[in-house]
Write an enzyme that holds these catalytic residues in place. Structure first.
Site: not given
Ligand code: CP
Ligand code: NVA
Length: 316
Positions: A127, A130, A222
Site C-alpha cells: 500500500h 498509504q 491496522d
Molecule cells: N487507508 C485506506 O487505504 O483506506 P481506504 O480503504 O478507505 O481507501
Molecule cells: N490491510 C488493510 C488496509 C485497508 C486500507 C486491507 O488490505 O484491507
C-alpha cells in the site's frame, strides 16, 4: 516513465521529493491545475475504498482533470479481456491508471503493458500511497523522520510492508511486532533492513508488543482481517492478534508524546481501543487528510516525470 507499485520503487530522494511536494500542495491546493487540464485518470477499484478512491478522485480534480472510477463489473476485464489489452487501451485515453486489486502480479502485468503511469492503490502485498501519507503525518507532528522510532503492532500486512519500506528510505527506526506466522515475508523484511542500513535507520522484527513500543515516538496498527482474507479466519486472527491490541496500557510504554497512527478503517475494540483511537495522541484524521496531498504529489510527480526510481539510489 515510472510506475508506483511499491514504496521500494522509490529512491530516498524520490520519497523526500514526494513529501515536500505533498506539503506544497497542502499549502496551495490549486496551483497546478494545468497538469491534467482536459485529461482523464482511470481509477480501477476491485476492492472497497473510502480514503484512497476519494483522495485520488479529488486529487485529479485539483490537478484540473476528470477521474473515471471503474470496477471490474464496468470493464470487459470482468468478461475475460486481458489485463494487458486493458492497460494498452486505457493508455490511449488517460494520463494515469490508479489500481486497487488483489495479487501484486495483476498491477505488475498492467504496468508492464501500460504506456502511462500505473499507481498501486492497494494490493494484497503493498500500500505505497498509504505509506507516503503516514510519513507526511509523522514529519508534520515530529518535525523530522530520521531517527524517529515507529512501532507497528499486529498483522504484518500490506500496510506494514509499505510503512517499513518508507521508514527505511527515510532513515527512521521501525520495529514490527507481529505474532509468529503473521509477520511479513522474509525476503521483504531483509530487503527493508538493507534499505534502512543504507539510509541510517533500522527495521527490526519482534513478537513482543510491549518491548516493541518501549520509547516509541509513533505507535501504528491496522486491521486484523484485511480485504481478501477469508471471514473464516476472523476468530483465529482475533485470538492470535489480541495481545497486539493498541490500548492505553500499550501507549503508556511508548514515549509520552507518542502519536497513534492507523491507516483506517479502524475497528475499535479489536486492533485498537476507542480510548486510544479517539484520544489526544491520535492523529488518524490528519493522516487520512494527508492521503489527498500525497495522492496529488504522486500523480503530479509521475505524470511530469519528476522521479528517478530506486535504480538511481546511491547517486545522491
Ligand atoms: N487507508 C485506506 O487505504 O483506506 P481506504 O480503504 O478507505 O481507501
Ligand atoms: N490491510 C488493510 C488496509 C485497508 C486500507 C486491507 O488490505 O484491507
Amino acid at each position: 516513465m515510472m510506475h508506483l507499485l511499491k514504496t521500494s520503487d522509490l529512491s530516498a530522494h524520490d520519497l523526500a521529493y514526494l513529501l515536500k511536494r505533498s506539503a506544497k500542495f497542502k499549502a496551495k491546493p490549486f496551483g497546478r491545475r494545468s497538469v491534467l487540464a482536459g485529461e482523464t485518470v482511470c481509477c480501477y477499484f476491485d476492492k472497497p475504498s473510502t480514503r484512497t478512491r476519494i483522495s485520488f478522485e479529488t486529487a485529479v480534480v485539483h490537478l484540473g482533470g476528470t477521474p473515471l472510477s471503474l470496477s471490474s463489473k464496468d470493464l470487459q476485464l470482468g468478461r475475460g479481456e486481458t489485463l494487458e489489452d486493458t492497460a494498452r487501451v486505457i493508455s490511449r485515453y488517460s494520463r494515469a491508471l490508479v489500481v486497487r486489486t488483489f495479487e501484486d502480479a495483476q498491477v505488475e502485468r498492467l504496468a508492464a503493458a501500460a504506456t502511462i503511469p500505473v499507481i498501486n492503490a492497494l494490493t494484497d502485498g503493498h500500500h505505497p500511497c498509504q505509506s507516503l501519507a503516514d510519513l507526511m503525518t509523522i514529519a508534520e507532528h515530529k518535525g523530522k523522520l530520521e531517527g524517529v522510532k515507529i512501532a507497528y503492532l499486529g498483522d504484518g500486512n500490506n500496510v506494514a510492508v509499505s510503512l517499513a519500506q518508507a521508514a527505511a528510505l527515510a532513515g527512521a527506526n521501525v520495529v514490527l511486532a507481529c505474532p509468529d506466522g503473521y509477520g511479513m515475508p522474509a525476503e521483504i523484511s531483509s530487503h527493508a533492513r538493507a534499505l534502512a542500513d543504507r539510509h541510517g535507520g533500522s527495521v527490526s522484527l519482534s513478537t513482543d508488543p510491549k518491548e516493541a513500543v518501549q520509547g516509541a515516538d509513533v505507535v501504528y496498527t491496522d486491521v486484523w482481517l484485511s480485504m481478501g482474507h477469508s471471514e473464516s479466519e476472523r476468530a483465529e486472527r482475533h485470538r492470535v492478534l489480541m495481545p497486539y491490541q493498541v490500548n492505553a496500557e500499550v501507549m503508556r510504554l511508548a514515549h509520552k508524546d507518542a502519536l497513534f497512527l492507523h491507516c483506517l478503517p479502524a475497528h475499535r475494540g479489536e486492533e485498537v481501543t476507542a480510548e486510544v483511537c479517539d484520544g489526544a495522541q491520535s492523529v488518524i484524521f490528519d493522516q487520512a487528510e494527508n492521503r489527498l496531498w500525497t495522492s496529488m504529489a504522486v500523480l503530479y510527480a509521475l505524470i511530469e516525470g519528476k522521479l528517478e526510481g530506486a535504480g538511481a539510489a546511491g547517486k545522491h
